[in-house]
Design an enzyme around this catalytic site. Structure first.
Site, PDB file in Angstrom:
ATOM      1  N   ASN A  65      -4.924   4.481  -5.777  1.00  0.00           N
ATOM      2  CA  ASN A  65      -5.484   4.331  -3.842  1.00  0.00           C
ATOM      3  C   ASN A  65      -6.596   5.925  -4.056  1.00  0.00           C
ATOM      4  OD1 ASN A  65      -6.386   4.441  -1.571  1.00  0.00           O
ATOM      5  ND2 ASN A  65      -4.829   3.056  -0.872  1.00  0.00           N
TER       6      ASN A  65
ATOM      7  N   LYS B 126       0.447  -0.660  -4.806  1.00  0.00           N
ATOM      8  CA  LYS B 126      -1.153   0.361  -5.168  1.00  0.00           C
ATOM      9  C   LYS B 126      -0.298   1.349  -5.507  1.00  0.00           C
ATOM     10  CE  LYS B 126      -5.315   0.525  -3.356  1.00  0.00           C
ATOM     11  NZ  LYS B 126      -6.511   0.288  -2.428  1.00  0.00           N
TER      12      LYS B 126
ATOM     13  N   GLY C 178     -13.051   5.234  -8.387  1.00  0.00           N
ATOM     14  CA  GLY C 178     -13.749   5.086  -9.323  1.00  0.00           C
ATOM     15  C   GLY C 178     -14.415   4.256  -9.980  1.00  0.00           C
TER      16      GLY C 178
ATOM     17  N   GLY D 106     -14.598   7.967  -5.605  1.00  0.00           N
ATOM     18  CA  GLY D 106     -15.772   7.888  -6.060  1.00  0.00           C
ATOM     19  C   GLY D 106     -16.271   7.953  -7.238  1.00  0.00           C
TER      20      GLY D 106
ATOM     21  N   CYS E 167      -1.739   4.745   0.435  1.00  0.00           N
ATOM     22  CA  CYS E 167      -2.817   5.704   1.092  1.00  0.00           C
ATOM     23  C   CYS E 167      -2.591   6.972   2.180  1.00  0.00           C
ATOM     24  CB  CYS E 167      -2.857   4.790   2.863  1.00  0.00           C
ATOM     25  SG  CYS E 167      -3.785   5.320   4.356  1.00  0.00           S
TER      26      CYS E 167
ATOM     27  N   ASN F  87       0.753  -0.384  -0.085  1.00  0.00           N
ATOM     28  CA  ASN F  87      -0.411   0.230  -0.066  1.00  0.00           C
ATOM     29  C   ASN F  87       0.909   1.132   0.253  1.00  0.00           C
ATOM     30  OD1 ASN F  87      -1.569   2.130   0.317  1.00  0.00           O
ATOM     31  ND2 ASN F  87      -3.362   1.144   2.423  1.00  0.00           N
TER      32      ASN F  87
HETATM   33  C1  LIG Z   1     -13.871   3.249   4.145  1.00  0.00           C
HETATM   34  C2  LIG Z   1     -11.932   2.559   3.190  1.00  0.00           C
HETATM   35  C3  LIG Z   1     -10.731   1.935   3.775  1.00  0.00           C
HETATM   36  C4  LIG Z   1      -9.886   1.651   2.581  1.00  0.00           C
HETATM   37  N1  LIG Z   1      -8.666   1.520   3.970  1.00  0.00           N
HETATM   38  C5  LIG Z   1      -7.792   1.145   2.569  1.00  0.00           C
HETATM   39  C6  LIG Z   1      -6.811   0.512   3.396  1.00  0.00           C
HETATM   40  O1  LIG Z   1      -7.177  -0.528   4.321  1.00  0.00           O
HETATM   41  N2  LIG Z   1      -5.948  -0.055   2.272  1.00  0.00           N
HETATM   42  C7  LIG Z   1      -5.716   0.233   0.772  1.00  0.00           C
HETATM   43  O2  LIG Z   1      -5.148  -0.098   0.073  1.00  0.00           O
HETATM   44  N3  LIG Z   1      -7.039   1.260   0.507  1.00  0.00           N
HETATM   45  C8  LIG Z   1      -7.603   1.422   1.607  1.00  0.00           C
HETATM   46  N4  LIG Z   1      -8.900   2.530   0.831  1.00  0.00           N
HETATM   47  C9  LIG Z   1      -8.995   2.564  -1.305  1.00  0.00           C
HETATM   48  C10 LIG Z   1      -9.662   1.518  -1.668  1.00  0.00           C
HETATM   49  O3  LIG Z   1      -9.134   0.036  -1.359  1.00  0.00           O
HETATM   50  C11 LIG Z   1      -9.768   1.745  -2.643  1.00  0.00           C
HETATM   51  O4  LIG Z   1      -8.557   2.458  -3.398  1.00  0.00           O
HETATM   52  C12 LIG Z   1     -10.545   3.571  -2.908  1.00  0.00           C
HETATM   53  O5  LIG Z   1     -11.772   3.271  -2.020  1.00  0.00           O
HETATM   54  C13 LIG Z   1     -10.461   3.600  -4.888  1.00  0.00           C
HETATM   55  O6  LIG Z   1     -11.275   2.664  -4.905  1.00  0.00           O
HETATM   56  P1  LIG Z   1     -13.102   2.945  -4.759  1.00  0.00           P
HETATM   57  O7  LIG Z   1     -13.433   3.682  -6.233  1.00  0.00           O
HETATM   58  O8  LIG Z   1     -13.926   1.579  -5.073  1.00  0.00           O
HETATM   59  O9  LIG Z   1     -13.501   3.410  -4.130  1.00  0.00           O
HETATM   60  C14 LIG Z   1     -10.190   2.741   1.314  1.00  0.00           C
HETATM   61  C15 LIG Z   1     -10.980   2.961   1.034  1.00  0.00           C
HETATM   62  C16 LIG Z   1     -12.469   3.690   1.711  1.00  0.00           C
HETATM   63  C17 LIG Z   1     -13.255   4.209   0.751  1.00  0.00           C
END
Ligand SMILES: Cc1cc2nc3c(=O)[nH]c(=O)nc-3n(C[C@H](O)[C@H](O)[C@H](O)COP(=O)(O)O)c2cc1C
Length: 396
Positions: free
Chosen positions: A214, A187, A265, A238, A147, A144
């Site tokens: 991320n 990532k 996304g 989003g 973050c 990761n």
């Molecule tokens: C509540 C929340 C917690 C997340 N925790 C992590 C995490 O622990 N490790 C990580 O690599 N990404 C984390 N992410 C990022 C997500 O894995 C993802 O990459 C990001 O939300 C974008 O994807 P989406 O558009 O489908 O939400 C987190 C995202 C959210 C919203």
């Protein structure tokens, strides 16, 4: 029915839809629901040896926001924003991995590939966490480097701060890939000038693929109180982020041709298609599932199958990168035939809306009707979008 199987980093996935590392993959109870939803794989919530990154999770706050960035109450629109903060997996890595081992039989029965996600603040820590994941039988390890929160925490050199430092990123990847046998993917953060360059750095250091990307760091204001929403900066993302992510997937696919896992996304099956057509082999989902629940995975996979069938694809593998391979450079675009706007007189009500939005002086209101000054029309297409009557079309 279209074949949904894909091979990613040498591993067979029954379908390309993965649960991203986040709250839905943060407890055994949640993981069972994710696995049973039918996903091809899942990335566990990131584990860490940093007490500060673990305890940040005790201050978790999330808001779904509408298109005007007002907090949603009940209705979550298609182009929502998910704004908020959380830390990493609260449980200690060894304790948590004991629970993960117990989940392995269910994951095997359901043919769901479990992927570890790690984040440390030192090279030894990254290596140890990777080894712990490998011992627990996790088939891939995601580093990761994305973050968003460490950037706002004093002295916390992990997450996106590693993803912004080429030397450190290469050092971590080198150390981890030398110490585990399973494939390692990275990532990346979108918060660098050139994501493709960071992808090149981590792949040259030994990563087998990348997850793009991320989330961003954002800042929003409550105008009634004059204070920041949720007290300060927060992670932001989003479905509206999709074009920004696709741009990097396109560029990395085109320039490096490496295995790509898409994230940031993806809302539904159509987005899965777009991510894969741009060059992703697997696609991770998080926010949309947090909005609609685990059944959203099942629906997305079913819809994906239907959408492929409707378009005559026999296998989802056929679509990987097709849009990227069809993309033209700006130089090539200069050679495509020009288009011109034409008014469909029967439909035009001479409202003048097109005149207001024509910035090339082509649409004119003369003698009570709309006319086009031919030489000025660049065929840009704005008038077609703003015409309330569908009275303008583009012709070559
Ligand atoms: C509540 C929340 C917690 C997340 N925790 C992590 C995490 O622990 N490790 C990580 O690599 N990404 C984390 N992410 C990022 C997500 O894995 C993802 O990459 C990001 O939300 C974008 O994807 P989406 O558009 O489908 O939400 C987190 C995202 C959210 C919203």
């Amino acid at each position: 029915m279209a074949d949904l199987r894909v091979n990613f980093l040498g591993i067979e996935f029954k379908n390309p839809v993965l649960a991203a590392s986040a709250e839905p993959t943060s407890s055994v109870e949640n993981l069972k629901k994710v696995i049973e939803s039918g996903v091809g794989g899942l990335v566990l919530k990131t584990i860490t040896d940093s007490e500060a990154m673990r305890s940040l999770s005790s201050q978790t706050r999330w808001r779904f926001l509408d298109e005007e960035h007002r907090v949603c109450r009940g209705e979550i629109p298609r182009l929502f924003t998910l704004y908020g903060r959380t830390g990493l997996q609260e449980k200690g890595p060894r304790e948590w991995m004991r629970e993960i081992k117990e989940l392995q039989p269910l994951a095997r029965d359901e043919d769901c590939v479990m992927i570890g996600s790690i984040a440390s603040t030192g090279i030894d820590g990254w290596v140890k966490l990777a080894q712990i994941c490998e011992e627990a039988g996790l088939r891939i390890i995601e580093l990761n480097f994305g973050c968003p929160h460490p950037s706002q925490m004093e002295g916390m050199k992990t997450g996106m701060l590693v993803g912004q430092d080429k030397d450190l990123a290469a050092e971590v990847v080198g150390a981890v890939t030398e110490s585990v046998a399973v494939p390692v993917m990275v990532k990346l953060t979108p918060q660098v000038a050139d994501v493709a360059e960071m992808a090149r750095v981590v792949v040259e250091a030994g990563a087998a693929g990348v997850t793009l990307t991320n989330r961003f760091v954002g800042f929003l204001v409550d105008v009634d109180t004059g204070k920041p929403l949720l007290y300060g900066t927060a992670g932001v993302g989003g479905p509206w982020v999709k074009p920004l992510t696709l741009r990097w997937i396109y560029q990395v696919y085109r320039d490096l041709g490496i295995p790509i896992s898409g994230s940031n996304g993806v809302y539904d099956a159509r987005d899965v298609l777009e991510f894969m057509m741009t060059g992703a082999t697997v696609v991770q989902m998080c926010s949309a599932v947090m909005a609609h629940g685990y059944k959203w995975f099942t629906k997305t996979i079913r819809d994906l199958e239907e959408m492929l069938d409707r378009r005559g694809y026999h296998s989802v593998r056929e679509i990987i990168g097709i849009a990227a391979r069809n993309a033209l450079s700006y130089e090539e675009m200069s050679r495509i035939p020009k288009e011109k706007a034409v008014i469909i007189k029967d439909l035009c009500v001479d409202c003048g809306r097109c005149v207001e939005s024509c910035f090339y002086g082509a649409m004119r209101y003369e003698d009570g009707e709309i006319t086009i000054k031919e030489g000025n029309c660049k065929g840009c297409g704005i008038c077609v979008c703003v015409c309330p009557k569908g009275a303008i079309t583009l012709v070559q």
